[in-house]
Design a protein around this motif. Structure first.
Motif, PDB file in Angstrom:
ATOM      1  N   PRO A  70      29.824  19.262  -0.791  1.00 32.11           N
ATOM      2  CA  PRO A  70      29.317  18.162   0.039  1.00 32.11           C
ATOM      3  C   PRO A  70      28.242  17.338  -0.659  1.00 32.11           C
ATOM      4  CG  PRO A  70      28.384  20.246   0.738  1.00 32.11           C
ATOM      5  CD  PRO A  70      29.446  20.585  -0.251  1.00 32.11           C
ATOM      6  N   THR A  71      28.066  16.130  -0.175  1.00 30.59           N
ATOM      7  CA  THR A  71      27.042  15.238  -0.701  1.00 30.59           C
ATOM      8  C   THR A  71      25.674  15.619  -0.147  1.00 30.59           C
ATOM      9  OG1 THR A  71      28.616  13.413  -0.860  1.00 30.59           O
ATOM     10  CG2 THR A  71      26.274  12.836  -0.839  1.00 30.59           C
ATOM     11  N   THR A  72      24.696  15.722  -1.026  1.00 32.97           N
ATOM     12  CA  THR A  72      23.316  15.990  -0.629  1.00 32.97           C
ATOM     13  C   THR A  72      22.396  15.072  -1.426  1.00 32.97           C
ATOM     14  OG1 THR A  72      22.851  17.665  -2.329  1.00 32.97           O
ATOM     15  CG2 THR A  72      23.914  18.429  -0.286  1.00 32.97           C
ATOM     16  N   ALA A  73      21.095  15.238  -1.250  1.00 37.14           N
ATOM     17  CA  ALA A  73      20.129  14.432  -2.005  1.00 37.14           C
ATOM     18  C   ALA A  73      20.312  14.621  -3.508  1.00 37.14           C
ATOM     19  CB  ALA A  73      18.710  14.813  -1.601  1.00 37.14           C
ATOM     20  N   ASP A  74      20.737  15.809  -3.913  1.00 36.68           N
ATOM     21  CA  ASP A  74      20.911  16.082  -5.335  1.00 36.68           C
ATOM     22  C   ASP A  74      22.123  15.404  -5.953  1.00 36.68           C
ATOM     23  OD1 ASP A  74      18.641  17.552  -5.589  1.00 36.68           O
ATOM     24  OD2 ASP A  74      19.605  19.508  -5.484  1.00 36.68           O
ATOM     25  N   SER A  75      22.891  14.698  -5.147  1.00 37.21           N
ATOM     26  CA  SER A  75      24.007  13.922  -5.683  1.00 37.21           C
ATOM     27  C   SER A  75      23.525  12.621  -6.318  1.00 37.21           C
ATOM     28  CB  SER A  75      25.004  13.600  -4.570  1.00 37.21           C
ATOM     29  OG  SER A  75      25.524  14.770  -3.981  1.00 37.21           O
ATOM     30  N   TYR A  76      22.243  12.327  -6.170  1.00 40.27           N
ATOM     31  CA  TYR A  76      21.676  11.082  -6.674  1.00 40.27           C
ATOM     32  C   TYR A  76      20.609  11.376  -7.730  1.00 40.27           C
ATOM     33  CZ  TYR A  76      24.067   9.420  -2.559  1.00 40.27           C
ATOM     34  OH  TYR A  76      25.046   9.162  -1.622  1.00 40.27           O
ATOM     35  N   VAL A  77      20.676  10.645  -8.838  1.00 39.17           N
ATOM     36  CA  VAL A  77      19.795  10.920  -9.969  1.00 39.17           C
ATOM     37  C   VAL A  77      19.152   9.635 -10.481  1.00 39.17           C
ATOM     38  CG1 VAL A  77      19.626  12.017 -12.235  1.00 39.17           C
ATOM     39  CG2 VAL A  77      21.406  12.754 -10.642  1.00 39.17           C
ATOM     40  N   SER A 122      15.432  12.678 -16.618  1.00 36.77           N
ATOM     41  CA  SER A 122      16.101  12.459 -15.336  1.00 36.77           C
ATOM     42  C   SER A 122      15.348  13.145 -14.206  1.00 36.77           C
ATOM     43  CB  SER A 122      17.543  12.990 -15.391  1.00 36.77           C
ATOM     44  OG  SER A 122      17.553  14.386 -15.612  1.00 36.77           O
ATOM     45  N   ASP A 123      15.560  12.623 -13.021  1.00 40.30           N
ATOM     46  CA  ASP A 123      14.944  13.184 -11.810  1.00 40.30           C
ATOM     47  C   ASP A 123      16.021  13.286 -10.737  1.00 40.30           C
ATOM     48  OD1 ASP A 123      13.379  13.992  -9.730  1.00 40.30           O
ATOM     49  OD2 ASP A 123      12.205  12.131  -9.588  1.00 40.30           O
ATOM     50  N   ARG A 124      16.631  14.443 -10.633  1.00 42.51           N
ATOM     51  CA  ARG A 124      17.693  14.655  -9.638  1.00 42.51           C
ATOM     52  C   ARG A 124      17.095  14.749  -8.242  1.00 42.51           C
ATOM     53  NH1 ARG A 124      22.821  15.555  -9.559  1.00 42.51           N
ATOM     54  NH2 ARG A 124      22.944  15.721 -11.833  1.00 42.51           N
ATOM     55  N   GLY A 125      17.743  14.065  -7.297  1.00 47.56           N
ATOM     56  CA  GLY A 125      17.263  14.068  -5.918  1.00 47.56           C
ATOM     57  C   GLY A 125      16.125  13.086  -5.692  1.00 47.56           C
ATOM     58  N   GLU A 157      11.231  -6.346 -30.317  1.00 49.44           N
ATOM     59  CA  GLU A 157      12.595  -6.735 -30.670  1.00 49.44           C
ATOM     60  C   GLU A 157      13.498  -5.555 -31.027  1.00 49.44           C
ATOM     61  OE1 GLU A 157      11.648  -7.798 -35.377  1.00 49.44           O
ATOM     62  OE2 GLU A 157      12.203  -9.376 -33.953  1.00 49.44           O
ATOM     63  N   ASN A 158      12.899  -4.384 -31.206  1.00 47.97           N
ATOM     64  CA  ASN A 158      13.687  -3.217 -31.593  1.00 47.97           C
ATOM     65  C   ASN A 158      13.568  -2.014 -30.663  1.00 47.97           C
ATOM     66  OD1 ASN A 158      14.762  -4.297 -34.107  1.00 47.97           O
ATOM     67  ND2 ASN A 158      12.659  -4.148 -34.894  1.00 47.97           N
ATOM     68  N   GLN A 159      12.824  -2.126 -29.578  1.00 46.47           N
ATOM     69  CA  GLN A 159      12.641  -1.008 -28.652  1.00 46.47           C
ATOM     70  C   GLN A 159      12.750  -1.494 -27.209  1.00 46.47           C
ATOM     71  OE1 GLN A 159       9.589   2.151 -29.633  1.00 46.47           O
ATOM     72  NE2 GLN A 159       8.781   0.488 -30.885  1.00 46.47           N
ATOM     73  N   ALA A 160      13.332  -0.646 -26.373  1.00 46.94           N
ATOM     74  CA  ALA A 160      13.481  -1.006 -24.963  1.00 46.94           C
ATOM     75  C   ALA A 160      13.554   0.247 -24.110  1.00 46.94           C
ATOM     76  CB  ALA A 160      14.736  -1.841 -24.765  1.00 46.94           C
ATOM     77  N   TYR A 161      13.276   0.075 -22.827  1.00 46.33           N
ATOM     78  CA  TYR A 161      13.410   1.139 -21.838  1.00 46.33           C
ATOM     79  C   TYR A 161      14.361   0.670 -20.744  1.00 46.33           C
ATOM     80  CZ  TYR A 161       9.327   3.345 -23.988  1.00 46.33           C
ATOM     81  OH  TYR A 161       8.471   3.941 -24.880  1.00 46.33           O
ATOM     82  N   VAL A 162      15.203   1.558 -20.285  1.00 43.69           N
ATOM     83  CA  VAL A 162      16.130   1.240 -19.201  1.00 43.69           C
ATOM     84  C   VAL A 162      16.080   2.364 -18.174  1.00 43.69           C
ATOM     85  CG1 VAL A 162      18.533   0.840 -18.536  1.00 43.69           C
ATOM     86  CG2 VAL A 162      17.688  -0.041 -20.721  1.00 43.69           C
ATOM     87  N   THR A 163      15.952   1.996 -16.911  1.00 49.96           N
ATOM     88  CA  THR A 163      16.062   2.973 -15.835  1.00 49.96           C
ATOM     89  C   THR A 163      17.212   2.572 -14.928  1.00 49.96           C
ATOM     90  OG1 THR A 163      14.538   1.811 -14.351  1.00 49.96           O
ATOM     91  CG2 THR A 163      13.586   3.444 -15.837  1.00 49.96           C
ATOM     92  N   TYR A 164      17.823   3.565 -14.309  1.00 48.95           N
ATOM     93  CA  TYR A 164      18.928   3.307 -13.391  1.00 48.95           C
ATOM     94  C   TYR A 164      19.188   4.554 -12.565  1.00 48.95           C
ATOM     95  CZ  TYR A 164      21.415   5.686 -17.187  1.00 48.95           C
ATOM     96  OH  TYR A 164      21.791   6.579 -18.161  1.00 48.95           O
ATOM     97  N   CYS A 165      19.959   4.383 -11.497  1.00 51.98           N
ATOM     98  CA  CYS A 165      20.327   5.482 -10.622  1.00 51.98           C
ATOM     99  C   CYS A 165      21.813   5.805 -10.759  1.00 51.98           C
ATOM    100  CB  CYS A 165      20.057   5.122  -9.161  1.00 51.98           C
ATOM    101  SG  CYS A 165      18.315   4.903  -8.738  1.00 51.98           S
ATOM    102  N   SER A 166      22.172   7.029 -10.422  1.00 50.70           N
ATOM    103  CA  SER A 166      23.591   7.382 -10.355  1.00 50.70           C
ATOM    104  C   SER A 166      23.898   8.011  -9.004  1.00 50.70           C
ATOM    105  CB  SER A 166      23.980   8.354 -11.475  1.00 50.70           C
ATOM    106  OG  SER A 166      23.450   9.641 -11.242  1.00 50.70           O
ATOM    107  N   ASP A 167      25.105   7.745  -8.546  1.00 49.57           N
ATOM    108  CA  ASP A 167      25.638   8.324  -7.314  1.00 49.57           C
ATOM    109  C   ASP A 167      26.821   9.195  -7.723  1.00 49.57           C
ATOM    110  OD1 ASP A 167      26.968   8.951  -4.986  1.00 49.57           O
ATOM    111  OD2 ASP A 167      27.219   6.886  -4.317  1.00 49.57           O
TER     112      ASP A 167
END
Length: 219
Positions: A182-189, A210-213, A154-164
């Motif tokens: 320019p956009t490359t694989a490293d634009s996504y995390v 975080s894990d870039r790319g 009830e007091n702890q949680a984990y959240v994962t998500y991606c960014s563009d």
């Protein structure tokens, strides 16, 4: 734009239960770059959320504001679980508070310490100061998607998500120059975060990795 998120973010240790849900998560061990940007947030909805940050509808929470030339778009659906939805909402606001500090050029903002604590807060302060010291900010649009939330208790949680980050760019405050790349694989995390609920009922981010790319987030 290609931005490398700095390695100042502490690695997140998952519990066995959380690892079952968040098995795709990893930490970023790549070198830091001056073009790094931390991203963040508004509330979720069944459609992509409004790109403009807003104050929480809960009394006493600090309002978060962005400049007109920067916005974050959050794409996630409400789960229907009251606790999970609260975690998701505060998670986005936590990241957004870091962006607000970058825009304001100060770590002395109400929201930064309201939504972040422990290593997430200290790391975020260091991160923001990297922008402030070099008189930098960012412009454009950052998109967040593929949210997953796991409640440990009830007091702890984990959240994962991606960014563009392909449509957001570093800007020099002094010259006004925008560093378009320019956009490359490293634009996504891929982000892997831990949150804890405080005595006031706010889900504060306590750790970030975080894990870039990451291939998980590639289009």
């Amino acid at each position: 734009m290609n931005r490398r998120r700095p390695t100042l973010l502490a690695a997140l240790t998952l519990t066995a239960a959380a690892a079952l849900t968040l098995s795709a998560c990893g930490s970023d061990d790549k070198p830091a770059s001056d073009n790094d940007k931390i991203a963040g947030a508004d509330t979720g909805s069944e459609k992509p959320a409004s790109p403009s940050p807003s104050a929480s509808d809960t009394g006493g929470r600090p309002e978060i504001t962005f400049p007109a030339d920067a916005k974050n778009v959050f794409e996630y659906q409400k789960t229907g679980d009251t606790t999970k939805d609260a975690v998701l909402k505060d998670s986005t606001l936590g990241v957004n508070s870091v962006d607000e500090a970058i825009f304001s050029g100060s770590t002395d903002t109400k929201a930064l310490g309201f939504y972040n604590t422990e290593s997430a807060l200290s790391d975020s302060i260091t991160y923001v100061l990297g922008y402030v010291d070099k008189k930098r900010t960012w412009v454009g649009e950052t998109r967040y998607f593929d949210y997953k939330v796991n409640l440990v208790d009830e007091n702890q949680a984990y959240v994962t998500y991606c960014s563009d980050e392909s449509k957001s760019f570093i800007k020099d405050k002094k010259t006004g120059k925008v560093e378009e790349t320019p956009t490359t694989a490293d634009s996504y995390v891929l982000y892997n975060t831990k949150l804890a609920k405080n005595a006031e009922g706010v889900w504060q981010t306590t750790d970030i990795a975080s894990d870039r790319g990451s291939e998980t987030c590639q289009p």
